[in-house]
Design an enzyme around this catalytic site. Structure first.
Site, PDB file in Angstrom:
ATOM      1  N   ARG A  61     -10.113 -21.349 -10.540  1.00  8.65           N
ATOM      2  CA  ARG A  61     -10.205 -19.952 -10.091  1.00  8.65           C
ATOM      3  C   ARG A  61      -9.695 -19.859  -8.653  1.00  8.65           C
ATOM      4  NH1 ARG A  61     -14.703 -18.679  -8.113  1.00  8.65           N
ATOM      5  NH2 ARG A  61     -16.043 -19.410  -9.796  1.00  8.65           N
ATOM      6  N   TYR A 114       1.616   5.723 -11.168  1.00  9.06           N
ATOM      7  CA  TYR A 114       1.247   5.214 -12.490  1.00  9.06           C
ATOM      8  C   TYR A 114      -0.151   5.744 -12.832  1.00  9.06           C
ATOM      9  CZ  TYR A 114      -0.495   2.066 -16.038  1.00  9.06           C
ATOM     10  OH  TYR A 114      -1.072   1.562 -17.174  1.00  9.06           O
ATOM     11  N   LYS A 212       6.196  -6.372 -15.237  1.00  8.11           N
ATOM     12  CA  LYS A 212       7.437  -5.609 -15.343  1.00  8.11           C
ATOM     13  C   LYS A 212       8.637  -6.476 -14.950  1.00  8.11           C
ATOM     14  CE  LYS A 212       4.661  -2.291 -16.540  1.00  8.11           C
ATOM     15  NZ  LYS A 212       3.339  -2.689 -16.158  1.00  8.11           N
TER      16      LYS A 212
HETATM   17  O1  P1T Z   1      -0.272  -2.945 -16.357  1.00  4.41           O
HETATM   18  P1  P1T Z   1      -0.601  -3.718 -15.107  1.00  4.41           P
HETATM   19  O2  P1T Z   1       0.083  -5.040 -15.026  1.00  4.41           O
HETATM   20  O3  P1T Z   1      -2.070  -3.790 -14.844  1.00  4.41           O
HETATM   21  O4  P1T Z   1       0.055  -2.905 -13.883  1.00  4.41           O
HETATM   22  C1  P1T Z   1      -0.312  -1.610 -13.525  1.00  4.41           C
HETATM   23  C2  P1T Z   1       0.842  -0.901 -12.857  1.00  4.41           C
HETATM   24  C3  P1T Z   1       0.881  -0.844 -11.477  1.00  4.41           C
HETATM   25  N1  P1T Z   1       1.881  -0.219 -10.820  1.00  4.41           N
HETATM   26  C4  P1T Z   1       2.896   0.359 -11.487  1.00  4.41           C
HETATM   27  C5  P1T Z   1       3.986   1.054 -10.730  1.00  4.41           C
HETATM   28  C6  P1T Z   1       2.929   0.308 -12.885  1.00  4.41           C
HETATM   29  O5  P1T Z   1       3.969   0.891 -13.520  1.00  4.41           O
HETATM   30  C7  P1T Z   1       1.876  -0.326 -13.598  1.00  4.41           C
HETATM   31  C8  P1T Z   1       1.841  -0.387 -15.080  1.00  4.41           C
HETATM   32  N2  P1T Z   1       2.668   0.561 -15.715  1.00  4.41           N
HETATM   33  C9  P1T Z   1       2.838   0.710 -17.068  1.00  4.41           C
HETATM   34  C10 P1T Z   1       2.172  -0.031 -17.971  1.00  4.41           C
HETATM   35  C11 P1T Z   1       3.789   1.740 -17.474  1.00  4.41           C
HETATM   36  O6  P1T Z   1       4.230   1.768 -18.650  1.00  4.41           O
HETATM   37  O7  P1T Z   1       4.160   2.560 -16.621  1.00  4.41           O
END
Ligand code: P1T
Length: 394
Positions: A61, A114, A212
């Site tokens: 961790r 988001y 992403k």
């Molecule tokens: O899904 P996660 O890895 O927890 O990330 C959240 C997140 C944070 N910041 C931005 C700009 C994001 O686009 C996202 C996640 N977005 C999507 C899942 C989406 O389809 O827009």
């Protein structure tokens, strides 16, 4: 564990981005010569006498060598002091808030973010005692006006924003945040470190959904925080361990493997997005194309200054309202109907009903005739033919 022992490998600042993407954060393993960081599937580490840690590793961790390699590469590419990997983008965001704010503080957040980020601030951080005010990231005066003197601890922006691709001027926003004694946090998910390095423009903290572009293959969920100073690094180090939202070694491996090809993937995402934008701009069923690379985009001048290119995300509004937007999403075939973005494959979605459903009925509600594309790296002609078919109803 000594936190110093886990300082990621010194960023190789003198080398080019592509070289650092491939080499920073890891030296071939001294025992085997393994060129690629092994997946250290271990939760704990043998101690040579109580407290006699090998390389500082104590418990996974706190630190794991596969994760350390990823963190070193991310720190180098964002030109930060340290980077921290998390189990998701939202876990990274939550850790920033808990590490840098206290109940009673206030944050300025984007009025176009988001949906999950808004939900985190609105439904989770607020009940912990952090208040927030939405402001347009493209309007420096609006951000300044939203600051509560003495209470605002974070100015949080996305640029480009999700899903409306608004652009915030990172240098100007950093100045506004710093004047008020606040920190500027930039969600760099849409640009990726290849197109934009917010810490070099004055931001204090960068956050990513590495799910992403960083991971880039839609096969792993993850997040990252990158910071520019040791004091912030210490606070994040403590909370990363104390809260424990860390990625496992296989997730770290996959994310790191994706990161190595970020530059070549991003260039192709941008090439294809430019062709898609050109095609959509001439299509009679399209009311408006939103892309910071377009000269008429209100953030074009700022984006040209702070981004290397304009990215792989394209949003557009259709002439036929929500029904047509939904139909286009459902008719597309090469563009897969799915949430998320930034992978090699093209995705299409309806933000109002999908990624941004959690902001329906709030100030952050998105237009119902909006379609969002994550333009992948397939053959461009196939992408254009698919959009043509989807828009023409065939
Ligand atoms: O899904 P996660 O890895 O927890 O990330 C959240 C997140 C944070 N910041 C931005 C700009 C994001 O686009 C996202 C996640 N977005 C999507 C899942 C989406 O389809 O827009």
């Amino acid at each position: 564990m000594s936190e110093q022992q886990h300082r990621s490998t010194e960023p190789f600042k003198a080398q080019g981005f592509e070289t650092r993407a491939i080499h920073a954060g890891y030296e071939p393993d001294p025992t085997t010569g393994a060129v690629i960081p092994p997946i250290y599937a271990t939760s704990t580490y043998k101690q040579d006498g109580v407290g006699g840690l090998r390389g500082g590793y104590e418990y996974s961790r706190s630190a794991n060598p596969t994760r350390t390699a990823l963190e070193g590469a991310l720190a180098s590419l964002e030109e930060g002091e340290r980077a921290f990997a998390f189990a998701s983008g939202l876990a990274a965001e939550d850790t920033i808030v808990r590490a840098l704010c206290r109940p009673g503080d206030h944050a300025v957040i984007p009025d176009d973010a988001y949906g999950g980020t808004f939900r985190l601030f609105d439904k989770v951080e607020q009940s912990w005692g952090l208040e927030h005010s939405p402001a347009a990231v493209s309007d420096v005066d609006a951000v300044r006006a939203a600051i509560r003197p003495g209470r605002t601890r974070l100015v949080w922006v996305e640029t480009p924003t999700n899903p409306l691709l608004n652009i915030g001027d990172i240098e100007a926003l950093a100045a506004v945040a710093h004047e008020a004694g606040a920190l500027l946090v930039v969600d760099n998910t849409f640009a990726s470190p290849y197109l934009q390095q917010p810490l070099t423009l004055g931001a204090d903290v960068v956050v990513h959904s590495t799910t992403k572009y960083v991971g880039g293959h839609s096969d792993v969920v993850g997040g990252a925080v990158v910071v520019r100073d040791l004091e912030t690094a210490d606070a994040i180090t403590f909370h990363q361990n104390a809260m424990g939202a860390v990625p496992g070694p296989f997730d770290s491996f996959l994310t790191h493997r994706g990161l190595k090809t970020l530059a070549v993937r991003m260039d192709r995402h941008c090439d294809n997005a430019e062709l898609v934008v050109d095609f959509l701009s001439r299509h009679p069923s399209v009311e408006q194309v939103i892309y910071p690379g377009l000269e008429e985009h209100p953030g074009h001048a700022v984006a040209s200054r702070q981004m290397k290119r304009f990215g792989g995300m394209v949003s557009f509004r259709v002439t036929g309202g929500e029904a047509q937007a939904l139909a286009v999403c459902e008719r597309a075939e090469v563009f897969t109907l799915a949430e998320s973005l930034g992978g090699i494959e093209s995705l299409i979605e309806h933000p109002g009903r999908m990624t941004h459903a959690s902001v329906a009925g709030t100030d952050l509600e998105v237009p119902s005739d909006l379609v969002r594309l994550s333009v992948g790296i397939e053959t461009a002609d196939d992408l254009l033919a698919d959009l043509d078919r989807a828009l023409s109803g065939g």
